[in-house]
Design an enzyme around this catalytic site. Structure first.
Site, mmCIF file in Angstrom:
data_model
loop_
_atom_site.group_PDB
_atom_site.id
_atom_site.type_symbol
_atom_site.label_atom_id
_atom_site.label_comp_id
_atom_site.label_asym_id
_atom_site.label_seq_id
_atom_site.Cartn_x
_atom_site.Cartn_y
_atom_site.Cartn_z
ATOM 1 N N GLU A 18 4.725 -5.948 1.426
ATOM 2 C CA GLU A 18 4.278 -6.387 0.102
ATOM 3 C C GLU A 18 3.979 -5.214 -0.831
ATOM 4 O O GLU A 18 2.839 -5.025 -1.253
ATOM 5 C CB GLU A 18 2.986 -7.208 0.235
ATOM 6 C CG GLU A 18 3.093 -8.424 1.117
ATOM 7 C CD GLU A 18 1.748 -9.062 1.432
ATOM 8 O OE1 GLU A 18 1.737 -10.236 1.832
ATOM 9 O OE2 GLU A 18 0.711 -8.384 1.285
ATOM 10 N N PRO A 19 4.980 -4.403 -1.151
ATOM 11 C CA PRO A 19 4.707 -3.281 -2.051
ATOM 12 C C PRO A 19 4.462 -3.754 -3.486
ATOM 13 O O PRO A 19 5.135 -4.668 -3.962
ATOM 14 C CB PRO A 19 6.010 -2.468 -1.978
ATOM 15 C CG PRO A 19 7.059 -3.495 -1.701
ATOM 16 C CD PRO A 19 6.404 -4.514 -0.791
ATOM 17 N N GLY A 20 3.507 -3.167 -4.154
ATOM 18 C CA GLY A 20 3.282 -3.433 -5.579
ATOM 19 C C GLY A 20 3.518 -2.157 -6.353
ATOM 20 O O GLY A 20 4.523 -1.971 -7.039
ATOM 21 N N ARG A 21 2.587 -1.205 -6.158
ATOM 22 C CA ARG A 21 2.639 0.074 -6.869
ATOM 23 C C ARG A 21 3.984 0.793 -6.678
ATOM 24 O O ARG A 21 4.525 1.371 -7.618
ATOM 25 C CB ARG A 21 1.501 0.946 -6.323
ATOM 26 C CG ARG A 21 1.304 2.261 -7.020
ATOM 27 C CD ARG A 21 0.280 3.127 -6.244
ATOM 28 N NE ARG A 21 -0.747 2.329 -5.626
ATOM 29 C CZ ARG A 21 -1.986 2.193 -6.093
ATOM 30 N NH1 ARG A 21 -2.349 2.830 -7.178
ATOM 31 N NH2 ARG A 21 -2.879 1.446 -5.461
ATOM 32 N N CYS B 135 -17.179 3.463 -26.097
ATOM 33 C CA CYS B 135 -18.508 4.026 -26.262
ATOM 34 C C CYS B 135 -19.173 4.354 -24.941
ATOM 35 O O CYS B 135 -20.234 3.789 -24.630
ATOM 36 C CB CYS B 135 -19.359 3.074 -27.078
ATOM 37 S SG CYS B 135 -19.004 3.287 -28.818
ATOM 38 N N GLU B 136 -18.545 5.181 -24.144
ATOM 39 C CA GLU B 136 -19.245 5.741 -22.999
ATOM 40 C C GLU B 136 -18.541 7.004 -22.541
ATOM 41 O O GLU B 136 -17.320 7.142 -22.680
ATOM 42 C CB GLU B 136 -19.404 4.728 -21.865
ATOM 43 C CG GLU B 136 -18.159 4.145 -21.275
ATOM 44 C CD GLU B 136 -18.523 3.160 -20.158
ATOM 45 O OE1 GLU B 136 -18.710 1.981 -20.485
ATOM 46 O OE2 GLU B 136 -18.627 3.577 -18.998
ATOM 47 N N TYR C 166 -11.687 4.942 -9.907
ATOM 48 C CA TYR C 166 -11.296 5.551 -8.623
ATOM 49 C C TYR C 166 -11.184 7.070 -8.684
ATOM 50 O O TYR C 166 -10.643 7.673 -7.740
ATOM 51 C CB TYR C 166 -9.923 5.038 -8.173
ATOM 52 C CG TYR C 166 -9.700 3.549 -8.222
ATOM 53 C CD1 TYR C 166 -10.483 2.677 -7.467
ATOM 54 C CD2 TYR C 166 -8.691 3.003 -9.011
ATOM 55 C CE1 TYR C 166 -10.247 1.308 -7.502
ATOM 56 C CE2 TYR C 166 -8.457 1.633 -9.047
ATOM 57 C CZ TYR C 166 -9.244 0.803 -8.293
ATOM 58 O OH TYR C 166 -9.015 -0.549 -8.326
ATOM 59 N N GLY D 130 0.793 -1.231 0.000
ATOM 60 C CA GLY D 130 0.000 0.000 0.000
ATOM 61 C C GLY D 130 0.820 1.272 0.000
ATOM 62 O O GLY D 130 0.258 2.377 0.037
ATOM 63 N N ARG E 147 -8.443 3.104 -14.091
ATOM 64 C CA ARG E 147 -8.323 3.701 -12.762
ATOM 65 C C ARG E 147 -9.001 5.068 -12.660
ATOM 66 O O ARG E 147 -9.521 5.440 -11.615
ATOM 67 C CB ARG E 147 -6.855 3.796 -12.342
ATOM 68 C CG ARG E 147 -6.173 2.427 -12.241
ATOM 69 C CD ARG E 147 -4.818 2.488 -11.556
ATOM 70 N NE ARG E 147 -4.950 2.808 -10.152
ATOM 71 C CZ ARG E 147 -4.726 3.986 -9.619
ATOM 72 N NH1 ARG E 147 -4.311 4.976 -10.390
ATOM 73 N NH2 ARG E 147 -4.903 4.205 -8.347
HETATM 74 N N1 LLP Z 1 -0.779 -6.966 -0.357
HETATM 75 C C1 LLP Z 1 -2.092 -7.217 -0.400
HETATM 76 C C2 LLP Z 1 -2.657 -8.228 0.471
HETATM 77 C C3 LLP Z 1 -2.910 -6.480 -1.259
HETATM 78 O O1 LLP Z 1 -4.207 -6.732 -1.289
HETATM 79 C C4 LLP Z 1 -2.343 -5.495 -2.084
HETATM 80 C C5 LLP Z 1 -3.173 -4.732 -3.002
HETATM 81 C C6 LLP Z 1 -0.956 -5.280 -2.023
HETATM 82 C C7 LLP Z 1 -0.204 -6.028 -1.127
HETATM 83 C C8 LLP Z 1 -0.246 -4.281 -2.873
HETATM 84 O O2 LLP Z 1 -0.729 -2.989 -2.725
HETATM 85 P P1 LLP Z 1 0.073 -1.757 -3.370
HETATM 86 O O3 LLP Z 1 1.400 -1.685 -2.689
HETATM 87 O O4 LLP Z 1 0.248 -2.045 -4.820
HETATM 88 O O5 LLP Z 1 -0.821 -0.603 -3.135
HETATM 89 N N2 LLP Z 1 -6.480 -1.612 -8.188
HETATM 90 C C9 LLP Z 1 -6.179 -0.635 -7.151
HETATM 91 C C10 LLP Z 1 -5.286 -1.197 -6.110
HETATM 92 C C11 LLP Z 1 -5.821 -2.437 -5.486
HETATM 93 C C12 LLP Z 1 -4.864 -3.024 -4.545
HETATM 94 C C13 LLP Z 1 -5.334 -4.318 -4.031
HETATM 95 N N3 LLP Z 1 -4.422 -4.934 -3.134
HETATM 96 C C14 LLP Z 1 -5.565 0.594 -7.801
HETATM 97 O O6 LLP Z 1 -5.455 0.622 -9.008
HETATM 98 O O7 LLP Z 1 -5.248 1.551 -7.119
#
Ligand code: LLP
Length: 470
Positions: A321-324, A396-397, A369, A279, A365
């Site tokens: 657990e970083p993703g973004r 088409c929206e 969002y 997150g 997004r």
């Molecule tokens: N760990 C868990 C258990 C999660 O559910 C998530 C994201 C992450 C790690 C990674 O989160 P991050 O670091 O990437 O924020 N589609 C949405 C984001 C949904 C995230 C869901 N879970 C968006 O586009 O903002």
């Protein structure tokens, strides 16, 4: 009466609250938002890692995701360096849901990350990338038996238990195979965090995890400890996305550590790992100011150490657990402008509607969002004055908006390329084939060279699903 958002959405949003003052220089690229190597070349176009985006657009077509490999690797390495210290050994899991390909998984594991997956599909990508299964963690609130079997057979290091039902299911799967599966229990701690704000509640009204306040989490711990083929290694919590500071993590860690102490007191069992989820936020537009990775890591370490001392627990291994934060800022999307439509929105105030060759199918997004993005004219620089602009897709929206409010050069014309920054996370990953649009390619660039991470879908790919079309 509530209106359907697909209808009046763009019309209802005439004002541009997020549109700041007119920029001094429309050609400038804010380094906080754009990939590390993004610059303007001598001919005025944007280049990444020394590769001009016009050449990439020519070679691969548009829309096109372009990812800066060195930037990805640097962010990954910085995460490991910041979090994994001798004081607090930490496993950094990359959340594959943000964006996952085999090449990306290889880069990230080379940089010392582990991988978090949440479906059999993501697991398959990680395995085909050659990721050590012991370094894979498997999430999900509704993993199928087949998915659990696949994960156990593969030797996945950690499976995150998300329900009481799953304990029984997973125990059976592991017992049948004669293995002991290491697991986390996902807690719902009543903290919801977003940017600078978080909400802490006593209730946990959501689908994920096991509630700490209702006793479900404690019951889960008891069941896991009793399960013959499961080994409880730790507790997990994930509080939200696009978080800019550590305040929410503090409340979450407090509740997670309380639960660890309770488990010790009730069952004489000490967990050895604490997973605080992902997150961590990134900058999408000028002024976004997420706390830097070193400061966040230090803050989280201090919180965990203080919390554990409070209840006399040994400091566990930490997991995040970083993703973004790893990939979001490392990629851009390049679109070609097809039409330009000046629209009188408000008694003489003109908004330029710039239609591009993608849209909500490659970036949902904004529609989903109200996400904000930075966009620039990418194929050339210009001396033009700025115009209030909206970048829209070809679907088409009317809610098909890529960038709701932007100052873009008034001379943007059909054939120009626009680049939207910070599209590395949750754009290609959430792409769809709405209106039968093939999903765009993703290429990476490094040292003047490009390579395909995902090729563009073809019409044949799409039609292959329709038996009548073959
Ligand atoms: N760990 C868990 C258990 C999660 O559910 C998530 C994201 C992450 C790690 C990674 O989160 P991050 O670091 O990437 O924020 N589609 C949405 C984001 C949904 C995230 C869901 N879970 C968006 O586009 O903002």
């Amino acid at each position: 009466m509530a209106t359907h958002p697909a209808g009046p959405r763009s019309g209802a949003l005439q004002h541009a609250p997020s549109l700041g003052n007119q920029p001094n220089d429309l050609n400038q690229l804010d380094p906080a938002v754009w990939p590390a190597s993004a610059t303007r070349a001598a001919n005025g176009e944007i280049q990444i890692a020394g590769v001009g985006i016009s050449a990439l657009a020519e070679q691969y077509g548009t829309p096109l995701f372009i990812m800066d490999e060195v930037d990805v690797r640097t962010r990954a390495r910085n995460y490991v360096a910041a979090y994994d210290t001798t004081e607090m050994p930490t496993d950094v899991y990359y959340a594959g849901k943000a964006f996952l390909t085999t090449t990306l998984a290889k880069w990230l594991t080379e940089e010392g990350l582990h991988i978090d997956v949440c479906t059999a599909g993501e697991l398959e990508v990680a395995l085909r990338a050659g990721v050590d299964p012991a370094k894979i963690l498997f999430h999900g609130n509704n993993k199928s038996v087949a998915e659990l079997e696949k994960a156990v057979d593969a030797g996945v290091g950690r499976i995150v238990i998300d329900s009481l039902i799953e304990i029984e299911r997973l125990n059976k799967v592991a017992a049948l195979r004669g293995v002991t599966q290491q697991v986390f229990i996902r807690l719902t701690v009543g903290v919801e965090a977003h940017t600078h704000e978080f909400i802490a509640t006593a209730h946990e009204d959501q689908k994920f995890g096991l509630s700490v306040s209702s006793g479900a989490a404690l019951a889960a711990a008891e069941a896991v400890i009793a399960a013959e083929a499961l080994s409880l290694v730790g507790l997990h919590s994930h509080i939200g996305s696009q978080i800019f500071d550590a305040a929410g993590f503090e409340v979450a860690a407090h509740r997670v550590v309380d639960m660890a102490a309770k488990i010790r007191d009730e069952f004489d069992f000490t967990v050895t790992e604490l997973n605080l989820g992902g997150g961590m936020g990134i900058a999408y537009v000028e002024g976004d100011d997420p706390i830097n990775v070193n400061h966040m890591a230090k803050a989280i370490h201090d919180i965990v150490i203080t919390e554990c001392a409070r209840v006399h627990l040994p400091v566990p291994k930490l997991c995040v657990e970083p993703g973004r934060a790893i990939v979001g800022g490392t990629a851009i999307t390049v679109y070609e402008v097809g039409t330009v439509k000046p629209v009188d929105v408000d008694g003489g105030n003109i908004r330029h509607y710039l239609s591009v060759d993608g849209g909500m199918s490659d970036n949902i997004r904004t529609a989903l969002y109200d996400a904000e993005y930075t966009v620039a004219l990418a194929s050339r620089s210009t001396d033009s004055v700025a115009a209030v602009s909206r970048v829209v897709g070809k679907h088409c929206e009317s809610g098909d908006i890529v960038v709701r409010d932007a100052w873009l050069p008034a001379d943007v014309a059909p054939g120009d390329l626009l680049a939207v920054a910070a599209t590395g996370a949750y754009c290609r990953a959430m792409a769809s084939n709405y209106n039968y649009l093939p999903r765009p390619a993703v290429v990476s660039v490094r040292d003047g060279q490009s390579q395909v991470l995902l090729r563009r879908e073809t019409m044949d790919d799409l039609l292959a699903l329709d038996p009548g079309a073959l």
